[in-house]
Write a protein that holds these residues in place. Structure first.
Motif, PDB file in Angstrom:
ATOM      1  N   VAL A   1       0.846  -1.193   0.000  1.00 57.62           N
ATOM      2  CA  VAL A   1       0.000   0.000   0.000  1.00 57.62           C
ATOM      3  C   VAL A   1       0.887   1.251   0.000  1.00 57.62           C
ATOM      4  CG1 VAL A   1      -1.784   1.275   1.233  1.00 57.62           C
ATOM      5  CG2 VAL A   1      -1.816  -1.218   1.235  1.00 57.62           C
TER       6      VAL A   1
ATOM      7  N   MET B   1      -3.466   1.538  -3.707  1.00 59.83           N
ATOM      8  CA  MET B   1      -3.995   2.656  -2.935  1.00 59.83           C
ATOM      9  C   MET B   1      -4.495   2.237  -1.558  1.00 59.83           C
ATOM     10  SD  MET B   1      -3.172   4.529  -5.356  1.00 59.83           S
ATOM     11  CE  MET B   1      -3.053   5.798  -4.156  1.00 59.83           C
ATOM     12  N   SER B   2      -4.945   1.005  -1.429  1.00 54.77           N
ATOM     13  CA  SER B   2      -5.407   0.532  -0.123  1.00 54.77           C
ATOM     14  C   SER B   2      -5.224  -0.976  -0.077  1.00 54.77           C
ATOM     15  CB  SER B   2      -6.866   0.927   0.126  1.00 54.77           C
ATOM     16  OG  SER B   2      -7.720   0.138  -0.660  1.00 54.77           O
TER      17      SER B   2
ATOM     18  N   LEU C   1       0.675  15.995   2.777  1.00 59.99           N
ATOM     19  CA  LEU C   1       1.630  14.925   3.086  1.00 59.99           C
ATOM     20  C   LEU C   1       3.049  15.473   3.187  1.00 59.99           C
ATOM     21  CD1 LEU C   1       0.413  12.174   0.613  1.00 59.99           C
ATOM     22  CD2 LEU C   1      -0.168  12.422   3.014  1.00 59.99           C
TER      23      LEU C   1
ATOM     24  N   ARG D   1      -2.760   8.559  -1.705  1.00 60.83           N
ATOM     25  CA  ARG D   1      -4.020   9.226  -1.955  1.00 60.83           C
ATOM     26  C   ARG D   1      -4.257  10.240  -0.841  1.00 60.83           C
ATOM     27  NH1 ARG D   1      -8.968   5.932  -4.472  1.00 60.83           N
ATOM     28  NH2 ARG D   1     -10.320   7.695  -4.857  1.00 60.83           N
ATOM     29  N   THR D   2      -4.547  11.478  -1.220  1.00 56.72           N
ATOM     30  CA  THR D   2      -4.807  12.520  -0.229  1.00 56.72           C
ATOM     31  C   THR D   2      -5.741  13.543  -0.863  1.00 56.72           C
ATOM     32  OG1 THR D   2      -3.754  14.122   1.223  1.00 56.72           O
ATOM     33  CG2 THR D   2      -2.696  13.777  -0.900  1.00 56.72           C
ATOM     34  N   MET D   3      -5.682  14.763  -0.399  1.00 62.80           N
ATOM     35  CA  MET D   3      -6.478  15.806  -1.045  1.00 62.80           C
ATOM     36  C   MET D   3      -5.640  17.071  -1.146  1.00 62.80           C
ATOM     37  SD  MET D   3      -8.942  16.880   2.022  1.00 62.80           S
ATOM     38  CE  MET D   3      -8.234  17.290   3.599  1.00 62.80           C
TER      39      MET D   3
ATOM     40  N   GLY E   1      -9.941  15.505  -3.923  1.00 64.83           N
ATOM     41  CA  GLY E   1      -9.281  14.215  -3.758  1.00 64.83           C
ATOM     42  C   GLY E   1      -8.198  14.053  -4.817  1.00 64.83           C
TER      43      GLY E   1
ATOM     44  N   ILE F   1      -1.615   1.618   8.393  1.00 60.10           N
ATOM     45  CA  ILE F   1      -0.969   1.200   7.150  1.00 60.10           C
ATOM     46  C   ILE F   1      -0.268   2.370   6.467  1.00 60.10           C
ATOM     47  CG2 ILE F   1      -1.384   0.286   4.828  1.00 60.10           C
ATOM     48  CD1 ILE F   1      -3.764  -1.223   6.070  1.00 60.10           C
TER      49      ILE F   1
ATOM     50  N   ARG G   1      -1.264  10.899   9.069  1.00 57.99           N
ATOM     51  CA  ARG G   1      -2.068  11.643   8.095  1.00 57.99           C
ATOM     52  C   ARG G   1      -2.806  12.762   8.816  1.00 57.99           C
ATOM     53  NH1 ARG G   1      -2.979   9.981   2.819  1.00 57.99           N
ATOM     54  NH2 ARG G   1      -1.454   8.404   2.251  1.00 57.99           N
TER      55      ARG G   1
ATOM     56  N   ALA H   1      -7.765  16.218   8.666  1.00 60.87           N
ATOM     57  CA  ALA H   1      -8.695  16.766   7.670  1.00 60.87           C
ATOM     58  C   ALA H   1      -9.054  15.733   6.607  1.00 60.87           C
ATOM     59  CB  ALA H   1      -8.082  18.002   7.017  1.00 60.87           C
ATOM     60  N   GLU H   2      -8.229  14.685   6.463  1.00 59.30           N
ATOM     61  CA  GLU H   2      -8.529  13.649   5.478  1.00 59.30           C
ATOM     62  C   GLU H   2      -9.620  12.696   5.972  1.00 59.30           C
ATOM     63  OE1 GLU H   2      -5.002  11.507   4.393  1.00 59.30           O
ATOM     64  OE2 GLU H   2      -4.033  13.252   3.522  1.00 59.30           O
TER      65      GLU H   2
ATOM     66  N   GLN I   1     -10.690  10.840   2.415  1.00 60.47           N
ATOM     67  CA  GLN I   1      -9.752  11.411   1.440  1.00 60.47           C
ATOM     68  C   GLN I   1      -8.436  10.641   1.461  1.00 60.47           C
ATOM     69  OE1 GLN I   1     -10.771  13.357  -0.689  1.00 60.47           O
ATOM     70  NE2 GLN I   1     -11.973  15.053   0.075  1.00 60.47           N
ATOM     71  N   GLY I   2      -8.550   9.336   1.562  1.00 60.89           N
ATOM     72  CA  GLY I   2      -7.346   8.527   1.603  1.00 60.89           C
ATOM     73  C   GLY I   2      -7.647   7.155   1.046  1.00 60.89           C
ATOM     74  N   ASP I   3      -7.418   6.106   1.825  1.00 63.95           N
ATOM     75  CA  ASP I   3      -7.620   4.763   1.293  1.00 63.95           C
ATOM     76  C   ASP I   3      -9.025   4.230   1.575  1.00 63.95           C
ATOM     77  OD1 ASP I   3      -7.501   4.192   3.981  1.00 63.95           O
ATOM     78  OD2 ASP I   3      -6.162   2.469   3.760  1.00 63.95           O
ATOM     79  N   ARG I   4      -9.922   5.089   2.063  1.00 71.59           N
ATOM     80  CA  ARG I   4     -11.324   4.716   2.312  1.00 71.59           C
ATOM     81  C   ARG I   4     -11.455   3.599   3.341  1.00 71.59           C
ATOM     82  NH1 ARG I   4     -13.780   7.133  -2.501  1.00 71.59           N
ATOM     83  NH2 ARG I   4     -12.444   8.930  -2.675  1.00 71.59           N
TER      84      ARG I   4
ATOM     85  N   ARG J   1     -11.699  -3.314  10.481  1.00 71.25           N
ATOM     86  CA  ARG J   1     -11.919  -4.710  10.075  1.00 71.25           C
ATOM     87  C   ARG J   1     -11.239  -5.672  11.055  1.00 71.25           C
ATOM     88  NH1 ARG J   1      -8.682  -5.782   4.495  1.00 71.25           N
ATOM     89  NH2 ARG J   1      -9.864  -4.022   3.783  1.00 71.25           N
TER      90      ARG J   1
END
Lengths: 188, 95
Positions: free
Chosen positions: A60, A75-76, A132, A146-148, A153, B7, B11, B14-15, B61-64, B85
């Motif tokens: 990841v 991404m995840s 980041l 992945r960020t904003m 996004g 992981i 961060r 705000a995300e 706003q990241g890996d959901r 999880r």
């Protein structure tokens, strides 16, 4: 019935701007397909990805490039992207055939816009809008996160020491470009 | 505020978006004798602790991913961040 010919026109197509030592351009013919690992079928999907591209799905936040030039971005835990140069709108079928149906794929070519920012001071421009840590210790070459940025996004990938690939939603491509350009102008 | 994602590493808060009490993971058994009462509590009743609190946060706003944060409501100190999880599986969820 008249015959119509439709021409693809990706957002930001043809963009190529220079600011001091920085170059901002939109990569041409970039195809993006997402890969989701099925619940319970993760192992089989990861095996299929390795078999299809010759490289394992990266960890990841990392990228891996195949011999054929396709870039895999994870991404995840359960989702990643394959990004490659492909001009025709059949990227999903190609990826799906390569993976032999072992993972869920979705064509995302049209929903992203991409910008490539390069130049010695590119990090100075990005650090103002990217939450980041972009220093070498926090963001090495070959990482994709992945960020904003400016509430949009964004996926940011470091493809070389001073080269960054930025991806954001195509529906807000103009706003995204404006945000990046403004940040560049503030430091150049 | 910085949330140290298990992981992805640290961060910006705000995300993330906060859903609330992590008791939402423990959905009651709909076949239980007192299911009505249990679902009333599950849907409406929340503790309001001054101190340690477990909350569900979503990395939109990241890996959901969904996270379980252990946060002190008095100091805002975050002492633990886990993948939701993993927490759900440790509480007996099968997938």
């Amino acid at each position: 019935m008249p015959e119509f010919t439709l021409t693809a026109e990706p957002p930001l197509m043809g963009l190529n701007e220079t600011f001091g030592d920085m170059v901002l351009r939109a990569p041409a013919d970039m195809a993006i397909v997402s890969i989701a690992l099925p619940l319970g079928g993760e192992e089989a999907a990861l095996k299929a990805i390795k078999a299809a591209y010759g490289v394992a799905m990266p960890e990841v936040g990392q990228m891996a490039t195949s011999k054929g030039g396709e870039t895999l971005m994870r991404m995840s835990m359960d989702q990643g992207f394959v990004v490659f140069t492909h001009p025709t709108p059949d990227a999903n079928a190609i990826v799906n055939a390569k993976l032999k149906g072992k993972a869920y794929t979705t064509d995302q070519t049209d929903v992203w816009c991409a910008l490539e920012l390069s130049g010695a001071t590119s990090r100075d421009a990005l650090e103002r809008i990217c939450p980041l840590d972009l220093h070498d210790a926090g963001f090495a070459v070959g990482e994709a996160k992945r960020t904003m940025m400016e509430h949009l996004g964004t996926i940011i990938a470091r493809t070389d020491t001073d080269t960054w690939l930025l991806m954001s939603g195509s529906s807000s491509a103009g706003s995204f470009l404006h945000a990046i350009e403004t940040s560049i102008k503030n430091v150049s | 505020m910085i949330i140290n994602h298990p992981i992805l590493g640290p961060r910006d808060a705000a995300e993330f978006v906060c859903l609330g009490d992590a008791c939402m993971i423990d959905r009651p058994d709909w076949e239980a004798e007192d299911a009505m009462q249990q679902f009333h509590e599950y849907g409406y009743l929340r503790d309001n602790p001054a101190g340690q609190h477990q909350e569900l946060w979503y990395h939109e706003q990241g890996d959901r991913s969904w996270l379980v944060l252990t946060r002190n409501t008095l100091t805002h100190e975050i002492t633990k961040v886990e993948m939701a999880r993993d927490v759900a599986r440790s509480r007996g969820r099968d997938k």
